[in-house]
Write a protein that holds these residues in place. Structure first.
Motif, PDB file in Angstrom:
ATOM      1  N   ASN A 128      -8.203   2.071   8.200  1.00  0.00           N
ATOM      2  CA  ASN A 128      -7.778   1.784   7.055  1.00  0.00           C
ATOM      3  C   ASN A 128      -7.365   0.348   6.531  1.00  0.00           C
ATOM      4  O   ASN A 128      -6.616   0.176   5.770  1.00  0.00           O
ATOM      5  N   LYS A 131      -8.964  -1.622   1.661  1.00  0.00           N
ATOM      6  CA  LYS A 131      -9.117  -0.702   0.567  1.00  0.00           C
ATOM      7  C   LYS A 131      -9.844  -1.663  -0.492  1.00  0.00           C
ATOM      8  O   LYS A 131      -9.418  -2.629  -0.761  1.00  0.00           O
ATOM      9  N   THR A 147      -8.496  -4.253  -2.797  1.00  0.00           N
ATOM     10  CA  THR A 147      -7.441  -3.907  -3.419  1.00  0.00           C
ATOM     11  C   THR A 147      -6.264  -4.245  -2.702  1.00  0.00           C
ATOM     12  O   THR A 147      -4.901  -4.151  -3.039  1.00  0.00           O
ATOM     13  N   ASP A 148      -6.613  -3.967  -1.213  1.00  0.00           N
ATOM     14  CA  ASP A 148      -5.304  -3.917  -0.165  1.00  0.00           C
ATOM     15  C   ASP A 148      -5.977  -4.222   1.208  1.00  0.00           C
ATOM     16  O   ASP A 148      -6.919  -3.711   1.482  1.00  0.00           O
ATOM     17  N   VAL A 149      -4.898  -4.842   1.787  1.00  0.00           N
ATOM     18  CA  VAL A 149      -5.411  -5.462   3.298  1.00  0.00           C
ATOM     19  C   VAL A 149      -4.308  -4.982   4.151  1.00  0.00           C
ATOM     20  O   VAL A 149      -3.092  -5.289   3.911  1.00  0.00           O
ATOM     21  N   ASP A 150      -4.446  -4.043   4.963  1.00  0.00           N
ATOM     22  CA  ASP A 150      -3.432  -3.321   6.143  1.00  0.00           C
ATOM     23  C   ASP A 150      -3.745  -4.415   7.245  1.00  0.00           C
ATOM     24  O   ASP A 150      -4.613  -4.130   8.094  1.00  0.00           O
ATOM     25  N   GLU A 151      -2.806  -5.494   7.494  1.00  0.00           N
ATOM     26  CA  GLU A 151      -3.147  -6.432   8.589  1.00  0.00           C
ATOM     27  C   GLU A 151      -2.681  -6.033   9.808  1.00  0.00           C
ATOM     28  O   GLU A 151      -3.101  -6.515  11.090  1.00  0.00           O
ATOM     29  N   ASP A 172     -12.359   3.498  -0.204  1.00  0.00           N
ATOM     30  CA  ASP A 172     -11.400   4.118  -1.231  1.00  0.00           C
ATOM     31  C   ASP A 172     -10.722   5.145  -0.715  1.00  0.00           C
ATOM     32  O   ASP A 172     -10.951   5.729   0.477  1.00  0.00           O
ATOM     33  N   GLU A 173     -10.007   5.763  -1.437  1.00  0.00           N
ATOM     34  CA  GLU A 173      -9.190   6.932  -0.732  1.00  0.00           C
ATOM     35  C   GLU A 173     -10.242   8.272  -0.870  1.00  0.00           C
ATOM     36  O   GLU A 173      -9.800   9.321  -0.138  1.00  0.00           O
ATOM     37  N   LYS A 192      -3.577 -12.450   3.805  1.00  0.00           N
ATOM     38  CA  LYS A 192      -2.498 -11.670   4.047  1.00  0.00           C
ATOM     39  C   LYS A 192      -1.993 -11.822   5.687  1.00  0.00           C
ATOM     40  O   LYS A 192      -0.744 -11.709   5.736  1.00  0.00           O
TER      41      LYS A 192
END
Lengths: 280, 280, 280, 280, 280, 280
Positions: A128, A131, A147-151, A172-173, A192
C-alpha cells in the motif's frame, strides 16, 4: 605502471564526493535514452551499483514510455483523447500495469542485480505504498494524482541493503490501479523520504535558455519567468515543477540531467561542476 | 566532457574489486618510504580512506624505524649489541614506546582522520590486546615474541566503523613493555582476525629472483628454495616468513608490495595483475 | 570470624553509594603524587577497577608533568619563556606528545588493565575527538584551547565497557598537535559528557582558607571572593575555574581532592562527608 | 581519616572476588534463622542487593517452614501422617500455597526491593516454570517431584535485571498445585541454569564430622561414607543430596552455610576460606 | 462441509476486530461470577488466550472477594467496622495478601497457562510497581490509595510476550502492605499504561437506567446525573468512577460488562454493538 | 445474544490450531478457481489476512494460467508445440512475464493489502531469488528448472511482517527470464524455507482413488502405486511430485486441497479432519 598510477589517482579523486553523500538517500527518475540504449543501460546499472556499494541509498523510479504504446498498438487498443492526452481506460490500464510492473520494472531490477546492486522491484501497490485519486475527476480515466505515500516499505528495503525499483502505479481504497506520471511519482517519494538529491534523467542537456544554452542553476523566480516567457514548455514543465516541489519540501538538490551521456549520474556527482541543471 | 566521461569510466572500473572485498578485513603493515615521503604519506591516507569508505575493514600496523634511532642518539643512549642486534634495555624501551605509541602512531592516526578515515591509534597494551614473552630468554632485552592476541578490541573498533592503527608494543602479566617486530606483529594480528589479505609495504619492488626480476607469485616450496640459495636474505626473511605464516593460518593472500609507488595499495587491489609479490 | 563479619559489614556499607552512582559518568583528572608514588598508583588503579566493576562509567584524563621536563632536559631542548610560561615550539611539542601519548598514557592503561579495568589509552587526536586553536594567538606556541569535543568515541568505548584514558593532546584542521592543560581538558570533556562528577586529584588537601583550614564546600561567589583576596592563587586558579565551569554547564559535582591519600577516590565517594573541596 | 582509609582498603579487597563472579548465576536457598531474625533478614537483603549491583545474577528459592504450620493450626486443619511425614491434602495445599506464594514470597520480594535489589516474586506455576508429578504415587498427597524446569522465565527476568524470588510450588498438566521441597527445588533450578554456585542457608555451621567439627570440603565418596556411618542424617540428607546433585550436573560449587551468621553470603564469597561446607 | 464453511466464515468475521486491536493494551478487571463459575472461568481463560495470540496485550487485575471472608472466618479473625466498612488490621492484611497473591493470583495464572496464554502472576509489591498511602489517614487500617505506578515491569512482561496477572496489593517506603480496591487498581494501571481499553467484569448486565434497561453508552454529564438521582449507587459508584477516570486520562474506552455471560470479553470485542455499558 | 455467544464459541474453537501454527511458515500455491471467482478471491484474501494476523508466516506463489493465453491470443503470438507443450520463445516469455509479474502478481498483492495483510509482490528475479537453467536443454524455450533459491529476501520480508507474493519467474547469470512451473516453484521455495506446510490449491477435491473417492492421506509407496496404475495422471503428476519432494526435504506436511470451496485454507487448518489430500 604510470597509467595504473593515474587510474588510482582518478579513483581516489572520488573520495570527497563519496564522503559527502554516504548514507544519504538519492531518488533517481530513470527514463528516456538511458532506459533504451544498450550501452547506456549498462553504464546506468554500473553507476547505481557503485553508488550502492559506497553507501549511498538509491531509490529508482522509472517510466514506461514507448513500450506501452507498442503493446497497446499490437493489442489494437484504441484510445480516446482529451486535451490531447490519452484517456487511460480499464483495458489500457491493464496494459500500462503489465508493462510497467511486469516488464520494465523487472528488466531494470535484473540488470541492477546482474551488476551487483541487490535490487527489488515493486510498484506503488505493494505494501500500500502509493495512494491516488483520479486526476481532474477522472477526465483522463485511470490517471491519478498521488494522495499519500507510505514510505515505510522503501525505508525497510533500504535498511536491509536493497535498491528499491519502483513502478509508478498507485491504488485507491477500492484496489483500483492508477497510472501516475513518473516524474511526479519520483518527486512525491523524494519529498516523503526527505532525500538528499533527486535526479531526473532526460533526453536533453538540461534546461536551456532562450539562446539554447544550458542553464546550470535555477531558482523559483527564474523558473516562473522562463515559464511565462515560454522558454520552459511542454514535457519539461512537469519535470521542472516536480523538481521545484522537491526542493521546497526539504530535498536538498534537484537535478535535471542529460541521460544520453554515458555515466550521467556519476558525471553529476563526482565532478565539481556537475552536468545539467540544478534547481535550488 | 569527454575527459569527465573517461573519469567516470575509470571510477566504475573499480566496481568489481570493491564488490569482491567489501566487508573483508585487510591488515596493512605500514612502513618505509610510504611513512616518510610527504606525498606518499598523503596518497597512503587517501587510499585507506577510500577502502574504509567502500566498506573494507582496514587494520594498520606500523613500525618506527629511523625516528627511534634519532631520538636514542639525541638522548645519548648507548646500546649493547648481541648477534649484531641492538639490545633493548629499559631506557631504550622507554624511547621505543614513546616514539611508536606517542609520536608515530598518533601522526598516522591524525593523517587518516584528516582524510576522513575515522582512525584510532592504540598499542598492543590497550585492552590487553598483545601478550608477549622475551625473545630467546631475554638475550635482546625487552624484545618480545607475541604469545597471545586478544582480537576483541580490534573487532570492536571495526564494528563501530573505526580504522585501528596499532603500535607494535606488547605486555606481559607484570605490565612490562616489549618491542615487537612490526612485520611479525601484523602477521599475528592478521592470523587471529582471519584477514582476507595482509599487505606489507616495503622499499623494494617485491621479491626479486636471481636476475633481479620481480617474482609475482610464490609458494612455500619456492620460498624455501630461494632462502637456501640466498636469493631471499636479510630483512626480507622475516617479511617472507610473516607473509607465509599468515597464508598457512587462514589469511587468503599475503602481498609484499612496493610502498615507494604512489597509491601502491590501490594499485595492488584495483588492477588485475596487482603489484609486488603475492605469497599463496 | 568476628573480623570477617566486620569486613562484610564494611563492604555492605558501600551499597547505597554504589546504588547512587551506578551507570553515571565520572571524569577523573589524574595527576600529581598519585601518578608517581608506587603504592598510590596501585591504590588508584584498584579504586578505578572497583568503580568500573560496580557499573560506574569512568573516564581518565591525565597530565604529564615532570617526565616531560626530564626528557626535554635530556634532549637539551631549550625553551623560550613568555609571561613566565614555557613556549611550546615544534621540537618541544614532539616531546610533549611522545611522553603524554606514548609513555604516560600507556603506563596508566597497562596499570588499569593489570587490575582488571579493561582500559584503552587514546589522545584527543584519535577519532578527531579534541579540536583546538592556539591560545592567545600562539603567544605560547603549540599550547591550545579546546574549541570542540566530539564525545562519540568516548561514549562508544564506555558503551563497550572500556575505561577511556585520555592524553590531553588536540589537533586542528591541519593536523597540528596542541598541548592542552589537563585540568581544562578534563573539564571540557566532562561538560560535553554531562558527567555526574569530575574529580581533580591534586597534591593539596583541597582548597584552604586564609587560616589554612580546608574548605569543604564552595560556590561561585565565595570563589570570586577568595580569588580577589589572593587566597586562591597560582596553579589552583585553573583547577578552580575548570571545576566551576563544569558545574555551570551541567556536571552535578566538582571535587578537588587530595591525591596523596591512599584510595582518595573511594574516600570521596564512599564516605558521607567526602574529602577535599566540593564546588557546587 | 585513617579509619576511612582502612574502610576503603577493605572495600577494595572485595575486588578480585567481584571480578571472579561478575555475570555468573548464583542460586540461593533461603531459609531458617536468616528468614526469621529481623537483623539477619536485613543483612541478607543487603548482601543480595550488593551481589545484584556488582553484576552477579542472583536467584532466590525460599521455603516456608513454621508459618505454614502456624496457619494450619489456626485453621484447625488436621493432617494425616505417613512415614512420619505430613500428608498434603487439598486443604493443606491451599494453605501451603497461600503462605508460600502469597505471604513469604512477597515479604522477601518487598524486603529486597526496599534495599534496592529490584526483585520479582513468582512461583513455579508462573509461566509454567516448574512441572511436577506426585512423589511416591501420591503417598504424601500433593507433595511433588519436579519433572521439568522451563528456565526461560528466570533467564528473562535476569536479563532484564531483576532478582527472581521463587516459591517452591509446581503444577502438572491439570493445573494441580504441588508442594516441592525447597532444597530440591533450588537444586533443580540451579542444575537447569548451569549456575556457578548454589548456596543452602541452614541453621547449622555446615556439615559436622563425628567429633562435631566443621568439615570444610566434601566429595561424593566422603558423603556416602558419612551417610552410612550415620554422621549425616535427618534433614541434612536431602540438603547434601541436593548439593551433590547440582555439582554432578554442572554447577561449579555447592555450599551449605551457616545462615545464623550475619552476612553469611558475603562471608562465603568474599573471604578466602569461606564458611560452612563446600561440596565438590 | 457446509457447517465447516460456516465455521470458517465466522472465524474470518473476527478479522476486522483483530486488525483494529492488534498491539493495543487491554486492562481487564477480573472478578465476580466469571471468577467462580467453572465454565465461565474456562471461557474467560480461552478468551484471554485468544486475545493474547492475536497480538493484543492483555493485563489482568483481579480481586479476591468471598475467599478472603471465608478464610478470615475460619481463622476467627474479627474485624472492627468504620462507616460500615471492614477495617484492615495487620492480621486481616496478612490474610488478604495470602489469599490474593498466593491463592487467587496463582489460580488465575495457572488457568491461563493451561490454555496457552503464558501468564505470570505478580502483586503490586513486585519490582515496587504500586506505591500506596493509607486511605483517609488510616481510618480503615491498611486500606490504601495508589500514589504511584511504576509501569516498567508490566511493559517488560508484555514485551517478552507474557500476560501479567496482578494482585491489588501495594507497598509504602516501609514495605508495609496495603489492600487496594481492585477496580481502582485496574484503573490506575490502565491510566499509566495509556491502555486502549479497560473492561470491568461485573455481575450485572451493565449500568441500568431508572426502568432497569441497559444503558449502552454514557458520558460524564449523564453519569453525574444518574449518580445524583440515585440510579447509580452502591458498589457501582467506584466502578463508574474508575471507568470515567480512565477515559479522562487517555484510555480510549471503558466498558462495564456482564461477566456472567460466557465469553463476555469476546462478545464485547467481536460484535458490532458490544455488550454492557461503554463510558466515553 | 445466544447467537453471539455461539459465534464467540466458534472463534475460540480456533485457538488450539492457532497455537499450533503460530510463527510457522506456510507456502501456498495459489491458482485455479480461487484465483478467478470473485467470491473465492475475497475469501482467500481474508483467510490469508487472518493467518497473517495470528502470526503465521505466509508465502504465496501464484500461477498465471488463462490470462497468459488470452493475451497471447490477442497479440496473435503463435507458438510452436513440442511434446504437446507450448515452446516459450522470447516473444511469449515477454508476455508471460508481463502477465505474471505485472498483472496477476500485483492484483493479488492489492487484494491482500485491501484486506489488511501487508503484501509485497516480487518475482524470482528480485534480489536474485530464483536461479534457473533451461529445461531439457531448451527444448521448450525459456521454460526453466530452478537451480538455486536464495531465500534471504523472503525471510527478510517475513521478518518485517510482510506477506511475500511470488511470481514464478527466474533468471540465469545472463539476466534471461525463465518461466517456471508454479507448483514446482512453490515446492522449491518451501523446501529451502523448511516450511511447516505447503498447500496446493487445485480445482479438484484432492487426489481420488480408482472409485473417485477422496484419499485423505498418501505416502510415497501409495503414490508410486497410484501413478503406475494410472490413477494419478496428467496435471496432477507434477503437483504430487512437488508435494512429495517437499515432504522428503523437511517440510512437515503437503496438502492438495480443493480451492473451489470457500475458505478452503481455513477449512484445512481449523477443522480436525482437514480437507483434500495430505502427503506425508
Amino acid at each position: 605502471m604510470q597509467r595504473n598510477i593515474k587510474t588510482a589517482e582518478i579513483i581516489v579523486s572520488a573520495l570527497p564526493y563519496i564522503q559527502k553523500f554516504r548514507d544519504k538517500i538519492f531518488v533517481i527518475k530513470y527514463g528516456g535514452a538511458a532506459q533504451i540504449d544498450e550501452r547506456l543501460k549498462n553504464d546506468f546499472a554500473r553507476d547505481i551499483a557503485l553508488l550502492h556499494l559506497v553507501g549511498i541509498k538509491v531509490v529508482i523510479v522509472h517510466g514506461g514510455g514507448k513500450k506501452i504504446n507498442s503493446i497497446l498498438e499490437k493489442l489494437d487498443i484504441k484510445s480516446e483523447f482529451v486535451d490531447g492526452l490519452r484517456v487511460t481506460d480499464e483495458a489500457t490500464m491493464e496494459v500500462v500495469e503489465m508493462v510497467l510492473s511486469g516488464l520494465i520494472n523487472k528488466e531494470i531490477t535484473a540488470l541492477l542485480n546482474k551488476h551487483g546492486a541487490k535490487a527489488i522491484g515493486i510498484s506503488g501497490k505493494d505494501a500500500n505504498m502509493l495512494k491516488a485519486a483520479k486526476t481532474d475527476s477522472g477526465k483522463y480515466g485511470f490517471v491519478g494524482d498521488i494522495t499519500d505515500v507510505d514510505e515505510s516499505i522503501v525505508l525497510n528495503l533500504l535498511k536491509e541493503g536493497f535498491v528499491p525499483v519502483i513502478a509508478p502505479i498507485a491504488t485507491d481504497e477500492n484496489a483500483n490501479s492508477y497510472n501516475i506520471n513518473a516524474d511526479l511519482c519520483a518527486s512525491a517519494i523524494a519529498c516523503k523520504l526527505k532525500a538528499e538529491k533527486i535526479m531526473f534523467l532526460t533526453d536533453t542537456a538540461g534546461i536551456l535558455d532562450g539562446e539554447k544554452n544550458l542553464i546550470s542553476k535555477l531558482d523559483e523566480a527564474s523558473i516562473n519567468e522562463l515559464k511565462s516567457s515560454g522558454v520552459i514548455s511542454g514535457g519539461m514543465i512537469p519535470k521542472v515543477d516536480a523538481a521545484l516541489a522537491c526542493v521546497k519540501s526539504g530535498v536538498k538538490n534537484s537535478h535535471i540531467i542529460d541521460g544520453r551521456l554515458p555515466h550521467s549520474i556519476l558525471l553529476e556527482l563526482f565532478t565539481d561542476d556537475g552536468i545539467g541543471t540544478m534547481i535550488r
